[in-house]
Design an enzyme around this catalytic site. Structure first.
Site, PDB file in Angstrom:
ATOM      1  N   ALA A 165      -7.661   1.857  93.907  1.00 42.85           N
ATOM      2  CA  ALA A 165      -8.366   2.307  95.123  1.00 42.85           C
ATOM      3  C   ALA A 165      -7.750   1.733  96.394  1.00 42.85           C
ATOM      4  CB  ALA A 165      -9.839   1.936  95.028  1.00 42.85           C
ATOM      5  N   TYR A 211      -8.731   8.736  82.851  1.00 38.78           N
ATOM      6  CA  TYR A 211      -7.642   7.759  82.800  1.00 38.78           C
ATOM      7  C   TYR A 211      -7.039   7.577  81.403  1.00 38.78           C
ATOM      8  CZ  TYR A 211      -9.441   6.749  87.420  1.00 38.78           C
ATOM      9  OH  TYR A 211      -9.851   6.870  88.719  1.00 38.78           O
ATOM     10  N   ASP A 224       1.675  -3.612 104.418  1.00 38.66           N
ATOM     11  CA  ASP A 224       2.497  -4.564 105.193  1.00 38.66           C
ATOM     12  C   ASP A 224       3.291  -5.473 104.268  1.00 38.66           C
ATOM     13  OD1 ASP A 224       1.692  -3.497 107.586  1.00 38.66           O
ATOM     14  OD2 ASP A 224       0.201  -5.046 108.021  1.00 38.66           O
ATOM     15  N   PRO A 264      -7.525  -2.922  91.504  1.00 45.03           N
ATOM     16  CA  PRO A 264      -8.891  -3.125  91.038  1.00 45.03           C
ATOM     17  C   PRO A 264      -9.386  -2.108  90.014  1.00 45.03           C
ATOM     18  CG  PRO A 264      -8.835  -2.394  93.331  1.00 45.03           C
ATOM     19  CD  PRO A 264      -7.430  -2.730  92.950  1.00 45.03           C
ATOM     20  N   ASN A 265     -10.123  -2.642  89.059  1.00 46.52           N
ATOM     21  CA  ASN A 265     -10.815  -1.878  88.007  1.00 46.52           C
ATOM     22  C   ASN A 265      -9.890  -1.395  86.892  1.00 46.52           C
ATOM     23  OD1 ASN A 265     -13.521  -2.019  89.085  1.00 46.52           O
ATOM     24  ND2 ASN A 265     -12.752  -0.721  90.726  1.00 46.52           N
ATOM     25  N   ASN A 294       0.524   0.123  90.752  1.00 47.22           N
ATOM     26  CA  ASN A 294      -0.605   1.044  90.781  1.00 47.22           C
ATOM     27  C   ASN A 294      -1.684   0.329  91.593  1.00 47.22           C
ATOM     28  OD1 ASN A 294      -2.813   2.639  90.535  1.00 47.22           O
ATOM     29  ND2 ASN A 294      -2.643   2.938  88.309  1.00 47.22           N
ATOM     30  N   HIS A 318      -5.646   3.815  98.941  1.00 48.98           N
ATOM     31  CA  HIS A 318      -6.245   4.660  99.965  1.00 48.98           C
ATOM     32  C   HIS A 318      -6.835   3.880 101.138  1.00 48.98           C
ATOM     33  CE1 HIS A 318      -5.744   7.190  96.511  1.00 48.98           C
ATOM     34  NE2 HIS A 318      -6.699   6.561  95.836  1.00 48.98           N
ATOM     35  N   ARG A 363      -7.482  15.403  93.238  1.00 48.94           N
ATOM     36  CA  ARG A 363      -8.859  14.903  93.074  1.00 48.94           C
ATOM     37  C   ARG A 363      -9.603  14.962  94.418  1.00 48.94           C
ATOM     38  NH1 ARG A 363      -8.614   9.442  89.870  1.00 48.94           N
ATOM     39  NH2 ARG A 363     -10.865   9.859  89.806  1.00 48.94           N
ATOM     40  N   GLU A 389       5.495   3.625  93.426  1.00 47.37           N
ATOM     41  CA  GLU A 389       4.037   3.738  93.316  1.00 47.37           C
ATOM     42  C   GLU A 389       3.713   4.553  92.073  1.00 47.37           C
ATOM     43  OE1 GLU A 389       2.258   5.385  96.849  1.00 47.37           O
ATOM     44  OE2 GLU A 389       0.276   5.585  95.904  1.00 47.37           O
ATOM     45  N   HIS A 433       0.520   6.161  89.447  1.00 48.52           N
ATOM     46  CA  HIS A 433      -0.894   6.455  89.190  1.00 48.52           C
ATOM     47  C   HIS A 433      -1.043   7.147  87.841  1.00 48.52           C
ATOM     48  CE1 HIS A 433      -2.177   5.495  93.262  1.00 48.52           C
ATOM     49  NE2 HIS A 433      -1.084   6.103  93.666  1.00 48.52           N
ATOM     50  N   LEU A 434      -2.112   6.835  87.153  1.00 45.90           N
ATOM     51  CA  LEU A 434      -2.420   7.495  85.883  1.00 45.90           C
ATOM     52  C   LEU A 434      -2.808   8.949  86.118  1.00 45.90           C
ATOM     53  CD1 LEU A 434      -4.564   4.512  84.790  1.00 45.90           C
ATOM     54  CD2 LEU A 434      -2.642   5.320  83.397  1.00 45.90           C
ATOM     55  N   SER A 435      -3.733   9.145  87.051  1.00 46.52           N
ATOM     56  CA  SER A 435      -4.193  10.496  87.385  1.00 46.52           C
ATOM     57  C   SER A 435      -3.320  11.037  88.512  1.00 46.52           C
ATOM     58  CB  SER A 435      -5.661  10.439  87.832  1.00 46.52           C
ATOM     59  OG  SER A 435      -5.774   9.728  89.064  1.00 46.52           O
ATOM     60  N   ARG A 465     -13.756   2.772  79.913  1.00 46.95           N
ATOM     61  CA  ARG A 465     -14.632   3.759  80.562  1.00 46.95           C
ATOM     62  C   ARG A 465     -13.790   4.910  81.101  1.00 46.95           C
ATOM     63  NH1 ARG A 465     -16.939   1.127  85.241  1.00 46.95           N
ATOM     64  NH2 ARG A 465     -17.339   3.300  85.729  1.00 46.95           N
ATOM     65  N   ARG A 501      -8.806  10.593  98.114  1.00 48.70           N
ATOM     66  CA  ARG A 501      -7.692  10.043  97.307  1.00 48.70           C
ATOM     67  C   ARG A 501      -6.352  10.666  97.713  1.00 48.70           C
ATOM     68  NH1 ARG A 501     -10.356   7.213  93.182  1.00 48.70           N
ATOM     69  NH2 ARG A 501     -12.330   8.201  92.659  1.00 48.70           N
TER      70      ARG A 501
HETATM   71  O1  CA2 Z   1      -4.920   7.370  88.882  1.00 48.84           O
HETATM   72  C1  CA2 Z   1      -4.773   6.199  89.167  1.00 48.84           C
HETATM   73  O2  CA2 Z   1      -4.007   5.446  88.549  1.00 48.84           O
HETATM   74  C2  CA2 Z   1      -5.602   5.582  90.293  1.00 48.84           C
HETATM   75  O3  CA2 Z   1      -4.783   4.629  90.972  1.00 48.84           O
HETATM   76  C3  CA2 Z   1      -6.780   4.919  89.620  1.00 48.84           C
HETATM   77  C4  CA2 Z   1      -7.774   4.333  90.623  1.00 48.84           C
HETATM   78  C5  CA2 Z   1      -8.172   5.369  91.667  1.00 48.84           C
HETATM   79  O4  CA2 Z   1      -8.991   4.762  92.654  1.00 48.84           O
HETATM   80  C6  CA2 Z   1      -6.961   5.984  92.347  1.00 48.84           C
HETATM   81  O5  CA2 Z   1      -7.401   6.977  93.236  1.00 48.84           O
HETATM   82  C7  CA2 Z   1      -6.035   6.618  91.310  1.00 48.84           C
HETATM   83  C8  CA2 Z   1      -9.024   3.848  89.893  1.00 48.84           C
HETATM   84  C9  CA2 Z   1      -8.747   2.772  88.901  1.00 48.84           C
HETATM   85  C10 CA2 Z   1     -10.019   2.486  88.144  1.00 48.84           C
HETATM   86  O6  CA2 Z   1      -9.691   2.495  86.786  1.00 48.84           O
HETATM   87  C11 CA2 Z   1     -10.706   2.643  85.892  1.00 48.84           C
HETATM   88  C12 CA2 Z   1     -10.332   2.763  84.579  1.00 48.84           C
HETATM   89  C13 CA2 Z   1     -11.279   2.945  83.616  1.00 48.84           C
HETATM   90  C14 CA2 Z   1     -12.609   2.995  83.964  1.00 48.84           C
HETATM   91  C15 CA2 Z   1     -12.985   2.867  85.292  1.00 48.84           C
HETATM   92  C16 CA2 Z   1     -12.029   2.687  86.260  1.00 48.84           C
END
Ligand code: CA2
Length: 153
Positions: A78, A26, A88, A13-14, A75, A81, A108, A99, A101-103, A21, A112
């Site tokens: 959210a 990210y 499953d 998601p997102n 990836n 977590h 953090r 797995e 992740h960008l960050s 944003r 997370r």
């Molecule tokens: O670092 C990552 O790739 C995460 O999976 C990104 C998730 C975050 O909940 C994880 O803890 C770490 C959030 C993805 C939301 O991505 C956005 C990108 C641009 C603007 C807003 C949200």
């Protein structure tokens, strides 16, 4: 390994907002840019690259990968977590799971720092922005090649 192996790269998601944003967290690459990086990193393997904001849709795609893919990069965003449903579904796979992740979620907020998905992953790549995906694709395909060379008995 099939002549043209298929790799699934799934995004939670997102992540459709990537590059639009929160570039300070990210990065500036869009999800389309990330897809292009994955395709280049896959060196001829077919990349099925998808994003969903819906947990059940991600579960359906993970199940689909059981028969369609040699490896899976995810990836879960959210859902990393929170989602036992994703865990499953991933545990039902016999293909390698990486797995991504960008960050670096470990650096953090406290919430997370735990990922259910990690319990089903062969490894985790995090903290390198879009480059995390390139590393994850390479690692997943290498694991798939190794497993096809010496399959588990
Ligand atoms: O670092 C990552 O790739 C995460 O999976 C990104 C998730 C975050 O909940 C994880 O803890 C770490 C959030 C993805 C939301 O991505 C956005 C990108 C641009 C603007 C807003 C949200």
């Amino acid at each position: 390994m099939p002549e043209t192996p298929v790799l699934y790269v799934l995004n939670g998601p997102n992540l459709n907002l990537l590059g639009v944003r929160e570039p300070h967290i990210y990065g500036r690459d869009t999800l389309a840019d990330v897809q292009a990086l994955c395709e280049t990193a896959a060196e001829g393997a077919t990349v099925v690259f998808r994003q969903s904001n819906h947990e059940g849709e991600l579960v359906d795609w993970i199940q689909e990968a059981r028969t369609e893919a040699v490896a899976l990069v995810i990836n879960p965003a959210a859902y990393s977590h929170t989602s036992i449903a994703l865990l499953d579904a991933l545990k039902a796979l016999t293909i390698p799971v990486v797995e991504c992740h960008l960050s670096n979620p470990g650096a953090r907020e406290e919430f997370r720092r735990h990922s259910y998905v990690s319990l089903a992953a062969a490894g985790i790549v995090s903290g390198f922005g879009a480059h995390s995906y390139e590393l994850a694709v390479k690692a997943a395909l290498r694991l798939a090649r190794e497993r096809s060379a010496s399959p588990a008995r």
